[in-house]
Design an enzyme around this catalytic site. Structure first.
Site, PDB file in Angstrom:
ATOM      1  N   LYS A 195       0.802  -1.226   0.000  1.00 46.43           N
ATOM      2  CA  LYS A 195       0.000   0.000   0.000  1.00 46.43           C
ATOM      3  C   LYS A 195       0.837   1.280   0.000  1.00 46.43           C
ATOM      4  O   LYS A 195       0.369   2.330  -0.465  1.00 46.43           O
ATOM      5  CB  LYS A 195      -0.937   0.004   1.206  1.00 46.43           C
ATOM      6  CG  LYS A 195      -2.100  -0.959   1.095  1.00 46.43           C
ATOM      7  CD  LYS A 195      -3.149  -0.463   0.127  1.00 46.43           C
ATOM      8  CE  LYS A 195      -4.445  -1.249   0.224  1.00 46.43           C
ATOM      9  NZ  LYS A 195      -5.497  -0.714  -0.655  1.00 46.43           N
ATOM     10  N   SER A 215      -8.702  -0.266   6.552  1.00 47.38           N
ATOM     11  CA  SER A 215      -8.669  -1.232   7.645  1.00 47.38           C
ATOM     12  C   SER A 215      -7.276  -1.351   8.240  1.00 47.38           C
ATOM     13  O   SER A 215      -7.100  -1.976   9.282  1.00 47.38           O
ATOM     14  CB  SER A 215      -9.132  -2.608   7.151  1.00 47.38           C
ATOM     15  OG  SER A 215      -8.242  -3.103   6.175  1.00 47.38           O
ATOM     16  N   GLY A 260      -9.696  -3.766  -5.544  1.00 50.20           N
ATOM     17  CA  GLY A 260      -9.227  -4.011  -6.903  1.00 50.20           C
ATOM     18  C   GLY A 260      -8.117  -3.112  -7.400  1.00 50.20           C
ATOM     19  O   GLY A 260      -7.712  -3.215  -8.558  1.00 50.20           O
ATOM     20  N   ASP A 291     -16.716 -10.736  -4.131  1.00 51.80           N
ATOM     21  CA  ASP A 291     -17.437  -9.868  -5.065  1.00 51.80           C
ATOM     22  C   ASP A 291     -16.753  -9.769  -6.420  1.00 51.80           C
ATOM     23  O   ASP A 291     -17.426  -9.645  -7.448  1.00 51.80           O
ATOM     24  CB  ASP A 291     -17.633  -8.474  -4.458  1.00 51.80           C
ATOM     25  CG  ASP A 291     -16.360  -7.902  -3.868  1.00 51.80           C
ATOM     26  OD1 ASP A 291     -15.865  -8.475  -2.877  1.00 51.80           O
ATOM     27  OD2 ASP A 291     -15.856  -6.886  -4.389  1.00 51.80           O
TER      28      ASP A 291
END
Length: 324
Positions: A54, A79, A186, A215
């Site tokens: 990240k 999160s 994504g 999903d």
């Protein structure tokens, strides 16, 4: 239609983050190759700054904020791993950061976000609208919202993971046949898909998600974005986005072959395998591609495989439980 990033934007991000983000290694294992029948290369992002991929996207986004706008600060929601990435990037660039984090996020991630100088605001993952909260805070301060995945520069920054994979495999005169990417909103998948598809257009790229939060797998199968019924309740705390991002799905839909799904027990075994056989500390969210390989969710016999191990930010008590 918003402008979407390309492989050229990933290359531009790679130039911007060079010397700030770390170039992480590809890890191999004779045991893993024997189990899968393939030649597997794990991209080890636990070695990245802040312990996950990240940081790449966060720094690429924040470093592009004009000097005359840096004083207003940024607001992000996460999160944990995006939180740490934004907090550390902001600290390096002299930008005030406010991060919305769910109350059930791992304590280690909350503490490290605060330690990097960010203001942490907690919310209830099941009840609160974190995006609305972020917009309200940003509006009251004139701050800039930094999304965790649905952002041009975030996607391009995460794509440097795929760019490094292609460069390092290319140095071995190899190209991937199969690429497995852990997936929540994504952004990582989109960036990697752009970088890999440019150099290896025949490679099959797959999202990997935990059961109940698949999903992307269902969206790819149906051709349109769908949502998960639940918002909480997975060991994989970093993979709980409700639905694929609008921008990320626009990138991923034509480039991704499909989605794989793994169980909680398979994730547990993958975390333990990574520690025992690879000497890697991997958080559950980062272990889902490895879990898919170990569980035989996809046939990779005779193939060159790149799988992303996306992060290693796991609470010590949980890690001790999983490797016991």
């Amino acid at each position: 239609m918003p402008v979407l990033p390309t492989a050229a934007d990933v290359a531009d991000a790679a130039r911007l983050i060079e010397g700030v983000a770390r170039r992480t290694p590809l890890v191999t294992s004779h045991e893993l190759d024997a189990i899968t029948g393939g030649r597997v290369f794990l991209k080890a992002e636990p070695f990245q700054r802040t312990g996950s991929f990240k940081f790449r996207g966060a720094y690429n986004r924040l470093a592009r904020i004009p000097e005359d706008r840096k004083a207003v600060g940024v607001v992000a929601m996460s999160s944990g791993n995006h939180a740490q990435g934004v907090a550390t990037a902001a600290q390096l660039l002299g930008i005030r950061a406010t991060i919305l984090m769910p109350k059930d996020s791992p304590v280690l991630k909350r503490e490290r976000t605060a330690a990097a100088g960010a203001e942490v605001v907690l919310f209830d993952r099941a009840k609160d609208d974190r995006e609305a909260m972020a917009r309200d805070i940003a509006a009251s301060r004139g701050a800039i919202v930094v999304p965790p995945y649905d952002d041009f520069h975030i996607m391009a920054g995460q794509g440097t993971v795929g760019r490094e994979i292609m460069e390092d495999l290319g140095a071995k005169n190899l190209a991937p046949d199969t690429v497995l990417v852990c997936c929540s909103g994504g952004g990582l998948l989109a960036g990697i898909a752009l970088a890999v598809s440019e150099k290896a257009p025949t490679a099959k790229i797959y999202s990997v998600e935990p059961e109940g939060f698949d999903d992307h797998a269902r969206s790819f199968a149906g051709g349109e974005r769908v949502s998960n019924e639940r918002r909480t309740g997975s060991l994989c705390d970093g993979l709980l986005a409700a639905t694929p991002g609008e921008l990320t799905f626009a990138v991923n839909k034509p480039l991704v072959a499909g989605g794989l799904v793994v169980s909680e027990d398979e994730v547990r075994r993958a975390v333990a395998f990574a520690f025992r056989e690879l000497k890697l500390v991997v958080e559950p969210s980062g272990a889902v591609p490895l879990a898919a390989l170990l569980a035989g969710r996809i046939d990779v016999k005779g193939k060159v495989v790149a799988a992303i191990v996306s992060g290693g930010n796991i609470d010590p008590a949980l890690f001790a439980e999983l490797i016991a």
